[in-house]
Design an enzyme around this catalytic site. Structure first.
Site, PDB file in Angstrom:
ATOM      1  N   GLY A  12       0.337 -20.950   8.731  1.00 38.55           N
ATOM      2  CA  GLY A  12       0.585 -20.985  10.169  1.00 38.55           C
ATOM      3  C   GLY A  12       2.061 -20.822  10.504  1.00 38.55           C
ATOM      4  N   ASP A  13       2.324 -20.583  11.796  1.00 39.12           N
ATOM      5  CA  ASP A  13       3.690 -20.468  12.313  1.00 39.12           C
ATOM      6  C   ASP A  13       4.464 -19.317  11.688  1.00 39.12           C
ATOM      7  OD1 ASP A  13       3.089 -22.763  13.778  1.00 39.12           O
ATOM      8  OD2 ASP A  13       3.718 -24.062  12.125  1.00 39.12           O
ATOM      9  N   GLY A  15       4.709 -16.403  13.109  1.00 37.05           N
ATOM     10  CA  GLY A  15       5.251 -15.543  14.171  1.00 37.05           C
ATOM     11  C   GLY A  15       4.149 -14.677  14.765  1.00 37.05           C
ATOM     12  N   LYS A  16       2.929 -15.190  14.762  1.00 35.93           N
ATOM     13  CA  LYS A  16       1.787 -14.418  15.311  1.00 35.93           C
ATOM     14  C   LYS A  16       2.000 -14.151  16.799  1.00 35.93           C
ATOM     15  CE  LYS A  16      -0.966 -17.682  13.907  1.00 35.93           C
ATOM     16  NZ  LYS A  16      -0.080 -18.487  13.033  1.00 35.93           N
ATOM     17  N   GLY A  17       2.534 -15.165  17.505  1.00 37.66           N
ATOM     18  CA  GLY A  17       2.730 -15.024  18.949  1.00 37.66           C
ATOM     19  C   GLY A  17       3.665 -13.875  19.262  1.00 37.66           C
ATOM     20  N   LYS A  18       4.764 -13.806  18.514  1.00 40.48           N
ATOM     21  CA  LYS A  18       5.737 -12.735  18.758  1.00 40.48           C
ATOM     22  C   LYS A  18       5.099 -11.371  18.480  1.00 40.48           C
ATOM     23  CE  LYS A  18       9.734 -10.559  16.926  1.00 40.48           C
ATOM     24  NZ  LYS A  18      11.004 -10.590  16.239  1.00 40.48           N
ATOM     25  N   GLY A  40       0.447 -23.296  18.227  1.00 40.89           N
ATOM     26  CA  GLY A  40       1.660 -23.233  19.027  1.00 40.89           C
ATOM     27  C   GLY A  40       2.301 -21.894  18.749  1.00 40.89           C
ATOM     28  N   HIS A  41       2.196 -20.972  19.685  1.00 38.35           N
ATOM     29  CA  HIS A  41       2.720 -19.629  19.473  1.00 38.35           C
ATOM     30  C   HIS A  41       3.915 -19.427  20.400  1.00 38.35           C
ATOM     31  CE1 HIS A  41      -1.355 -18.008  17.794  1.00 38.35           C
ATOM     32  NE2 HIS A  41      -0.967 -19.120  17.236  1.00 38.35           N
ATOM     33  N   THR A  42       5.060 -19.166  19.818  1.00 33.24           N
ATOM     34  CA  THR A  42       6.282 -19.027  20.601  1.00 33.24           C
ATOM     35  C   THR A  42       6.567 -17.556  20.875  1.00 33.24           C
ATOM     36  OG1 THR A  42       7.080 -20.842  19.274  1.00 33.24           O
ATOM     37  CG2 THR A  42       8.698 -19.769  20.711  1.00 33.24           C
ATOM     38  N   ARG A 147     -24.702 -29.582  16.120  1.00 34.91           N
ATOM     39  CA  ARG A 147     -25.509 -29.197  17.285  1.00 34.91           C
ATOM     40  C   ARG A 147     -25.571 -30.291  18.350  1.00 34.91           C
ATOM     41  NH1 ARG A 147     -29.782 -27.333  12.970  1.00 34.91           N
ATOM     42  NH2 ARG A 147     -28.937 -29.288  12.228  1.00 34.91           N
ATOM     43  N   GLN A 228      -3.767 -20.557  13.709  1.00 33.81           N
ATOM     44  CA  GLN A 228      -3.669 -21.044  12.329  1.00 33.81           C
ATOM     45  C   GLN A 228      -3.512 -19.861  11.345  1.00 33.81           C
ATOM     46  OE1 GLN A 228      -6.345 -22.522  14.470  1.00 33.81           O
ATOM     47  NE2 GLN A 228      -4.493 -23.551  15.099  1.00 33.81           N
ATOM     48  N   THR A 305       3.616 -30.150  17.847  1.00 34.30           N
ATOM     49  CA  THR A 305       3.840 -31.586  17.664  1.00 34.30           C
ATOM     50  C   THR A 305       5.312 -31.940  17.476  1.00 34.30           C
ATOM     51  OG1 THR A 305       3.477 -31.328  15.289  1.00 34.30           O
ATOM     52  CG2 THR A 305       1.562 -31.944  16.624  1.00 34.30           C
ATOM     53  N   GLY A 306       6.175 -30.929  17.305  1.00 29.87           N
ATOM     54  CA  GLY A 306       7.599 -31.192  17.105  1.00 29.87           C
ATOM     55  C   GLY A 306       7.922 -31.701  15.709  1.00 29.87           C
TER      56      GLY A 306
HETATM   57  P1  GDP Z   1       2.928 -18.626  15.380  1.00 33.39           P
HETATM   58  O1  GDP Z   1       2.246 -19.945  15.485  1.00 33.39           O
HETATM   59  O2  GDP Z   1       2.476 -17.830  14.196  1.00 33.39           O
HETATM   60  O3  GDP Z   1       2.884 -17.822  16.643  1.00 33.39           O
HETATM   61  O4  GDP Z   1       4.472 -18.945  15.108  1.00 33.39           O
HETATM   62  P2  GDP Z   1       5.387 -20.049  15.864  1.00 33.39           P
HETATM   63  O5  GDP Z   1       5.717 -19.539  17.201  1.00 33.39           O
HETATM   64  O6  GDP Z   1       4.770 -21.404  15.748  1.00 33.39           O
HETATM   65  O7  GDP Z   1       6.647 -20.082  14.917  1.00 33.39           O
HETATM   66  C1  GDP Z   1       7.397 -18.940  14.666  1.00 33.39           C
HETATM   67  C2  GDP Z   1       8.870 -19.181  15.146  1.00 33.39           C
HETATM   68  O8  GDP Z   1       9.687 -18.167  14.620  1.00 33.39           O
HETATM   69  C3  GDP Z   1       9.028 -19.098  16.647  1.00 33.39           C
HETATM   70  O9  GDP Z   1      10.030 -20.016  17.030  1.00 33.39           O
HETATM   71  C4  GDP Z   1       9.480 -17.666  16.886  1.00 33.39           C
HETATM   72  O10 GDP Z   1      10.274 -17.522  18.048  1.00 33.39           O
HETATM   73  C5  GDP Z   1      10.312 -17.436  15.659  1.00 33.39           C
HETATM   74  N1  GDP Z   1      10.351 -16.048  15.156  1.00 33.39           N
HETATM   75  C6  GDP Z   1       9.349 -15.132  15.102  1.00 33.39           C
HETATM   76  N2  GDP Z   1       9.761 -14.022  14.471  1.00 33.39           N
HETATM   77  C7  GDP Z   1      11.049 -14.244  14.104  1.00 33.39           C
HETATM   78  C8  GDP Z   1      12.018 -13.485  13.372  1.00 33.39           C
HETATM   79  O11 GDP Z   1      11.782 -12.379  12.908  1.00 33.39           O
HETATM   80  N3  GDP Z   1      13.237 -14.088  13.175  1.00 33.39           N
HETATM   81  C9  GDP Z   1      13.537 -15.340  13.650  1.00 33.39           C
HETATM   82  N4  GDP Z   1      14.745 -15.850  13.393  1.00 33.39           N
HETATM   83  N5  GDP Z   1      12.654 -16.062  14.330  1.00 33.39           N
HETATM   84  C10 GDP Z   1      11.417 -15.531  14.544  1.00 33.39           C
HETATM   85  P1  IMO Z   2      -0.448 -21.844  14.644  1.00 35.39           P
HETATM   86  O1  IMO Z   2      -1.514 -21.062  15.346  1.00 35.39           O
HETATM   87  C1  IMO Z   2       0.569 -24.764  11.561  1.00 35.39           C
HETATM   88  C2  IMO Z   2      -2.443 -27.808  10.675  1.00 35.39           C
HETATM   89  C3  IMO Z   2      -2.113 -29.248  11.020  1.00 35.39           C
HETATM   90  C4  IMO Z   2      -2.873 -29.968   9.914  1.00 35.39           C
HETATM   91  C5  IMO Z   2      -4.141 -29.115   9.785  1.00 35.39           C
HETATM   92  C6  IMO Z   2      -5.342 -29.651  10.543  1.00 35.39           C
HETATM   93  O2  IMO Z   2       0.701 -22.244  15.518  1.00 35.39           O
HETATM   94  O3  IMO Z   2      -0.015 -21.170  13.388  1.00 35.39           O
HETATM   95  P2  IMO Z   2      -5.974 -29.709  13.107  1.00 35.39           P
HETATM   96  O4  IMO Z   2      -5.311 -30.393  14.270  1.00 35.39           O
HETATM   97  O5  IMO Z   2      -6.120 -28.239  13.269  1.00 35.39           O
HETATM   98  O6  IMO Z   2      -7.271 -30.375  12.719  1.00 35.39           O
HETATM   99  O7  IMO Z   2      -4.988 -29.968  11.866  1.00 35.39           O
HETATM  100  O8  IMO Z   2      -3.812 -27.825  10.275  1.00 35.39           O
HETATM  101  N1  IMO Z   2      -2.326 -26.850  11.792  1.00 35.39           N
HETATM  102  C7  IMO Z   2      -1.334 -25.964  11.929  1.00 35.39           C
HETATM  103  N2  IMO Z   2      -0.219 -25.778  11.177  1.00 35.39           N
HETATM  104  N3  IMO Z   2       0.327 -23.944  12.605  1.00 35.39           N
HETATM  105  C8  IMO Z   2      -0.806 -24.103  13.342  1.00 35.39           C
HETATM  106  O9  IMO Z   2      -1.178 -23.240  14.301  1.00 35.39           O
HETATM  107  C9  IMO Z   2      -1.677 -25.175  13.040  1.00 35.39           C
HETATM  108  N4  IMO Z   2      -2.832 -25.634  13.559  1.00 35.39           N
HETATM  109  C10 IMO Z   2      -3.233 -26.635  12.776  1.00 35.39           C
HETATM  110  O10 IMO Z   2      -0.727 -29.492  10.946  1.00 35.39           O
HETATM  111  O11 IMO Z   2      -2.169 -29.878   8.703  1.00 35.39           O
HETATM  112 MG    MG Z   3       2.713 -21.974  15.576  1.00 37.87          MG
END
Ligand code: GDP
Ligand code: IMO
Ligand code: MG
Length: 433
Positions: A12-13, A15-18, A40-42, A147, A228, A305-306
């Site tokens: 996860g995280d 950069g799917k949102g970007k 959480g997609h930024t 169900r 995720q 969640t920070g």
């Molecule tokens: P997601 O959950 O997959 O959408 O990713 P998140 O938004 O949770 O985390 C990705 C973080 O990386 C965000 O703060 C984005 O703004 C940042 N980000 C995405 N692509 C890049 C990149 O190429 N370089 C940098 N420095 N930051 C990036």
């Molecule tokens: P994005 O879409 C990173 C993690 C939680 C925990 C596990 C189960 O932003 O990539 P849950 O609340 O889903 O039952 O928690 O999955 N988790 C993530 N970790 N990015 C996420 O989403 C996540 N969504 C859930 O931290 O370990």
């Molecule tokens: Mg995220």
């Protein structure tokens, strides 16, 4: 036009949102097909005045920021209605038009008691906890499989809604009171809360699978955006340290109603290093200054969640696994800029498990817990790459790193992120054609 799936390759995280936002300009529909507000997609948008605007999307598909896109919450999503309207209000207050949003009548609703159950279950598990986001995701998907879930369509039939809530609570109140020693939940209050959203929700609700079938027949571009990621997938991830939905490419079909024969491309987002939030195994995790370097430079703190994210080097055993499980056609490598300034850049190419080399994910989860990374070290680069917009303009060592990763993961790298901004990306091959 065929449909395109976008997934996370790691935990996860990535950069799917970007990436979704970037493609938003060229697609007509963006569908969220799994998960809920655990995501959480930024998205960082550079305004005309050069100012950066940051949006954090949890339940809504990232395509909602593009005016021409119809955003869809698919049947595979679990919806917290309070969060849905809060998020919509927040975007509207910032001038984003959200009026095109459609919500599947078959999506499940996160009932308030499932938020409570998520939190008390984690507390009860103590050291064995999953480290969930506490949003009620697991209990809601469990209800779906059992169900006894509440669906979006149930909100419009008070009699059915009451029956379902009462049936669910007859069992859940026993657990809350007798096992977790907390207060029971009154069915009336739950029904009243859920009904309070009905009027605002009604115009958004649709047979979204039918809408998408028509869109594809009309040659529209449909992007299916995962929440995720591969290793958090309930089937293919590091179970039990996973989320409770299907976050891989297969889930895009069940979670949207689009059949596999209509998907032409699978784009996976791979961060140039690895992060994880919550508990569970993580072979390349760094507890040293390098881990702190990645966390600080990459601003690795959870969008939802920070929580500080656990950080480690890139693991291409996971990258290859993601290619295989999702049928990846294109990778987007993000955050390459974060690796600038290292003498050498390590890539984990295999694992050592009790003296045996593993080039693929070990079959048993216990082996994965014991896996020690085997690294290949590549020379680093020091130049600021955030202004690079072509592959050739990257420092030679950064190019070599990307090419080596491409070779190891077994699918082409079509784009490279060099900064958080919408346009801070190098496009090597078109993601849509
Ligand atoms: P997601 O959950 O997959 O959408 O990713 P998140 O938004 O949770 O985390 C990705 C973080 O990386 C965000 O703060 C984005 O703004 C940042 N980000 C995405 N692509 C890049 C990149 O190429 N370089 C940098 N420095 N930051 C990036
Ligand atoms: P994005 O879409 C990173 C993690 C939680 C925990 C596990 C189960 O932003 O990539 P849950 O609340 O889903 O039952 O928690 O999955 N988790 C993530 N970790 N990015 C996420 O989403 C996540 N969504 C859930 O931290 O370990
Ligand atoms: Mg995220």
């Amino acid at each position: 036009m065929p449909a395109i799936v976008l997934v996370g390759a790691q935990w996860g995280d990535e950069g799917k949102g970007k990436a979704t936002d970037l493609m938003g300009e060229d697609v007509d529909y963006v569908v969220k097909f799994n998960g809920g507000n655990n995501a959480g997609h930024t998205v960082v948008i550079e305004g005309e005045d050069g100012q950066r605007e940051k949006y954090a999307l949890h339940l809504l598909p990232s395509g909602i920021l593009t005016p021409s896109v119809t955003p869809i919450i698919g049947n595979g999503v679990v919806v917290d209605l309070e969060v849905l309207f809060e998020e919509l209000d927040g975007l509207n207050a910032r001038g984003v038009d959200t009026s095109k949003l459609l919500v599947s009548a078959n999506a499940h609703v996160i009932a308030p008691y499932n938020r409570t159950l998520d939190k008390v279950t984690e507390r009860f598990l103590g050291a064995r906890k999953i480290g969930t986001t506490g949003r009620g995701i697991g209990p809601t998907y469990a209800d779906k499989m059992n169900r006894v879930g509440i669906r979006i369509q149930d909100i419009f039939d008070e009699g059915i809604l009451r029956q379902k809530v009462e049936a669910a609570l007859a069992f859940k109140n026993q657990i809350l009171v007798k096992i977790y020693n907390t207060r029971s939940v009154e069915a009336d209050r739950v029904v009243e809360e859920l009904l309070s959203y009905a009027d605002r929700l009604r115009p958004m609700v649709a047979d979204t699978a039918l809408v998408l079938e028509q869109a594809l027949n009309d040659d529209k571009n449909v992007l299916l955006e995962a929440g995720q990621a591969t290793l958090l997938d309930v089937d293919h991830g590091t179970y039990p340290f996973v989320t409770s939905s299907s976050a891989t490419a297969g889930g895009a079909c069940t979670g949207s109603g689009i059949p596999p024969t209509r998907v032409s491309r699978v784009i996976a987002i791979l961060k140039a290093y690895t992060t994880r939030v919550g508990e569970g195994p993580f072979p390349t995790e760094l507890d040293d200054d390098n881990g702190e370097f990645l966390r600080k430079t990459g601003a690795e703190y959870g969008t939802t969640t920070g929580r500080p994210r656990r950080c480690g080097w890139l693991d291409v055993v996971i990258g290859r696994y993601a290619t295989r499980i999702n049928g990846v056609t294109d990778f987007v490598i993000t955050k390459l800029d974060v690796l600038t300034g290292l003498d050498t850049v390590p890539i984990c190419v295999a694992y050592d498990v009790d003296g045996v080399r593993h080039d693929e994910m070990p079959v048993g989860q216990s082996d994965f817990h014991h896996a020690k990374p085997i690294y290949e070290e590549l020379p680093g680069w020091w130049e600021d790459i955030s202004e690079c917009r072509t592959f050739e303009s990257l420092p030679a060592n950064a190019q070599a790193y990307v090419l080596r990763v491409e070779e190891l993961i077994g699918a082409r790298v079509s784009a490279i992120g060099v900064g958080p901004g919408r346009h801070e990306i190098i496009e090597r091959h078109p993601l849509l054609d």
